[in-house]
Design an enzyme around this catalytic site. Sequence first.
Site, short mmCIF file in Angstrom:
data_model
loop_
_atom_site.label_atom_id
_atom_site.label_comp_id
_atom_site.label_asym_id
_atom_site.label_seq_id
_atom_site.Cartn_x
_atom_site.Cartn_y
_atom_site.Cartn_z
N SER A 1 0.84 -1.20 0.00
CA SER A 1 0.00 0.00 0.00
C SER A 1 0.88 1.24 0.00
O SER A 1 2.05 1.19 0.37
CB SER A 1 -0.92 -0.01 1.22
OG SER A 1 -0.19 -0.28 2.40
N GLU B 1 0.99 5.35 1.09
CA GLU B 1 0.38 6.44 1.87
C GLU B 1 0.68 7.80 1.24
O GLU B 1 1.80 8.06 0.81
CB GLU B 1 0.93 6.40 3.30
CG GLU B 1 0.33 7.47 4.19
CD GLU B 1 0.66 7.25 5.66
OE1 GLU B 1 0.58 6.11 6.14
OE2 GLU B 1 0.98 8.26 6.32
N ASP C 1 -1.55 12.87 15.97
CA ASP C 1 -0.49 13.63 16.64
C ASP C 1 -1.15 14.81 17.32
O ASP C 1 -1.85 15.60 16.65
CB ASP C 1 0.53 14.13 15.60
CG ASP C 1 1.45 13.00 15.18
OD1 ASP C 1 1.84 12.20 16.05
OD2 ASP C 1 1.76 12.92 13.98
N PHE D 1 11.60 14.68 11.06
CA PHE D 1 10.45 13.76 11.21
C PHE D 1 10.72 12.71 12.27
O PHE D 1 9.90 12.42 13.12
CB PHE D 1 10.27 12.97 9.92
CG PHE D 1 9.24 13.48 8.99
CD1 PHE D 1 8.46 14.58 9.28
CD2 PHE D 1 9.02 12.82 7.79
CE1 PHE D 1 7.52 15.02 8.39
CE2 PHE D 1 8.09 13.25 6.89
CZ PHE D 1 7.34 14.36 7.19
N HIS E 1 4.07 -1.05 3.51
CA HIS E 1 3.25 0.17 3.42
C HIS E 1 4.23 1.33 3.22
O HIS E 1 4.97 1.69 4.13
CB HIS E 1 2.45 0.35 4.71
CG HIS E 1 1.62 1.61 4.75
ND1 HIS E 1 0.50 1.78 3.98
CD2 HIS E 1 1.75 2.75 5.49
CE1 HIS E 1 -0.03 2.97 4.23
NE2 HIS E 1 0.71 3.58 5.13
P1 FAD Z 1 -2.67 5.28 20.47
O1 FAD Z 1 -2.77 3.87 20.05
O2 FAD Z 1 -3.83 5.88 21.19
O3 FAD Z 1 -1.36 5.42 21.34
C1 FAD Z 1 -0.88 6.71 21.74
C2 FAD Z 1 -0.01 6.57 22.99
O4 FAD Z 1 -0.84 6.28 24.11
C3 FAD Z 1 1.00 5.43 22.93
O5 FAD Z 1 2.14 5.85 23.64
C4 FAD Z 1 0.31 4.29 23.65
O6 FAD Z 1 1.24 3.38 24.24
C5 FAD Z 1 -0.49 5.05 24.71
N1 FAD Z 1 -1.75 4.40 25.06
C6 FAD Z 1 -2.68 3.90 24.23
N2 FAD Z 1 -3.74 3.45 24.91
C7 FAD Z 1 -3.48 3.67 26.23
C8 FAD Z 1 -4.19 3.46 27.43
N3 FAD Z 1 -5.39 2.89 27.43
N4 FAD Z 1 -3.61 3.84 28.60
C9 FAD Z 1 -2.37 4.42 28.63
N5 FAD Z 1 -1.65 4.66 27.50
C10 FAD Z 1 -2.20 4.30 26.31
N6 FAD Z 1 -1.16 11.08 12.75
C11 FAD Z 1 -2.07 11.98 12.28
O7 FAD Z 1 -2.33 12.98 12.97
N7 FAD Z 1 -2.73 11.79 11.10
C12 FAD Z 1 -2.51 10.70 10.31
O8 FAD Z 1 -3.11 10.55 9.26
C13 FAD Z 1 -1.56 9.72 10.77
N8 FAD Z 1 -1.31 8.59 10.07
C14 FAD Z 1 -0.49 7.62 10.59
C15 FAD Z 1 -0.32 6.40 9.92
C16 FAD Z 1 0.48 5.41 10.43
C17 FAD Z 1 0.63 4.10 9.68
C18 FAD Z 1 1.17 5.61 11.67
C19 FAD Z 1 2.06 4.55 12.25
C20 FAD Z 1 1.01 6.82 12.35
C21 FAD Z 1 0.19 7.83 11.83
N9 FAD Z 1 -0.01 9.03 12.49
C22 FAD Z 1 -0.91 9.96 12.02
C23 FAD Z 1 0.73 9.31 13.71
C24 FAD Z 1 -0.05 8.88 14.97
O9 FAD Z 1 -1.27 9.56 15.04
C25 FAD Z 1 0.83 9.20 16.15
O10 FAD Z 1 1.90 8.30 16.22
C26 FAD Z 1 0.12 9.35 17.48
O11 FAD Z 1 1.02 9.96 18.40
C27 FAD Z 1 -0.35 8.02 18.09
O12 FAD Z 1 -1.40 7.51 17.39
P2 FAD Z 1 -1.96 6.03 17.71
O13 FAD Z 1 -3.16 5.85 16.88
O14 FAD Z 1 -0.88 5.05 17.62
O15 FAD Z 1 -2.37 6.26 19.26
#
Ligand code: FAD
Length: 292
Positions: free
Chosen positions: A12, A14, A106, A213, A263
């Site tokens: 895929s 991005e 983020d 980055f 990806h």
């Molecule tokens: P989560 O899974 O919620 O994790 C965030 C943090 O919280 C982690 O440190 C985790 O260990 C911790 N955590 C999770 N659940 C709990 C809990 N219940 N209790 C305590 N701690 C917890 N960002 C954007 O803004 N837009 C995008 O389009 C985007 N695309 C991305 C695509 C990919 C493939 C990847 C890998 C990242 C992308 N990001 C994007 C970045 C991402 O949003 C960031 O890395 C963000 O900081 C974390 O997102 P997450 O969904 O992994 O969060």
Amino acid sequence: MKSQKIYPLAFSFECFPAKTERGKTTLIETCETLAKLNPCFFSMTYGAGGSTRERTLAAVAEVKAATAIEVTPHIAGIGASHDEIRALLDHYRQQEIRHLVVLRGDIPSGLRDAGDFQYASDLIKFIRDESGDYFFIETAAYPEIHPQAKSAQSDLQSLKLKFELGADAALTQYFYNPDAFFHLIDECEKIGIDQPIVPGIMPITNYLQLARFSDTCGAEIPRWIRRRLEGYGDDTASIRAFGEEVVTRLCEQLLQGGAAGLHFYTMNRAAPTLAIWDNLGLSSDKASRARR
Ligand code: FAD
């Protein structure tokens, strides 16, 4: 690591929604070129807090129309309300989009209100509660540990929770050390995660941009790679040639080691991804069809 090849390999690409007219043209041209590789899907990023909402929606529709390849929108929960996400899901259902990348996002600096979704897991649960199994949900995984995680173990448990609440597969943050990926897969297997986890691949074309980055997203550029890239200074041709060699080798190791696909973070440019694809000898037949 046990091979994840029980699933069809998923390749895929991005992209991000462009701001300018010129950027929009480049995005479409990039996707038209990469569409010839017959990817599983394109994915389109989304600015946390809804900052790119309209641009993401438009880019998803435009790339889908231009390429006839599935386009998978990212959705970030941080700062959003239940109603905002409900409206987004309705929109995508109307567009017959059935595949999402679901994230926390983020956290924008100065964000006052985290909204209704603190973690990606909250958003995954909400989407499953609202839409059952209509959407195929990708989540994010971190071979080198998410920078805000309390510990490696808690990060792994967070990933497990995302799968338990309904994620179907994961795409990883980029990395240059394949052992970090293989270790993550081993750890996942030990705790019963058997969904596909596809490694994220960032081609290397611009050292300063990559270093910036990587600092923010917690991806490590190994010292030997950093020092080589620094040594090339402004010699972009050497940076690209070295980057292509390093990333091709990484992809080879990942695929030989049983990774479920690749990806690519294309940064809206076709050439760096195409070069790696050609070096790997991947044909368009190898890119699997849509996951659902
Ligand atoms: P989560 O899974 O919620 O994790 C965030 C943090 O919280 C982690 O440190 C985790 O260990 C911790 N955590 C999770 N659940 C709990 C809990 N219940 N209790 C305590 N701690 C917890 N960002 C954007 O803004 N837009 C995008 O389009 C985007 N695309 C991305 C695509 C990919 C493939 C990847 C890998 C990242 C992308 N990001 C994007 C970045 C991402 O949003 C960031 O890395 C963000 O900081 C974390 O997102 P997450 O969904 O992994 O969060």
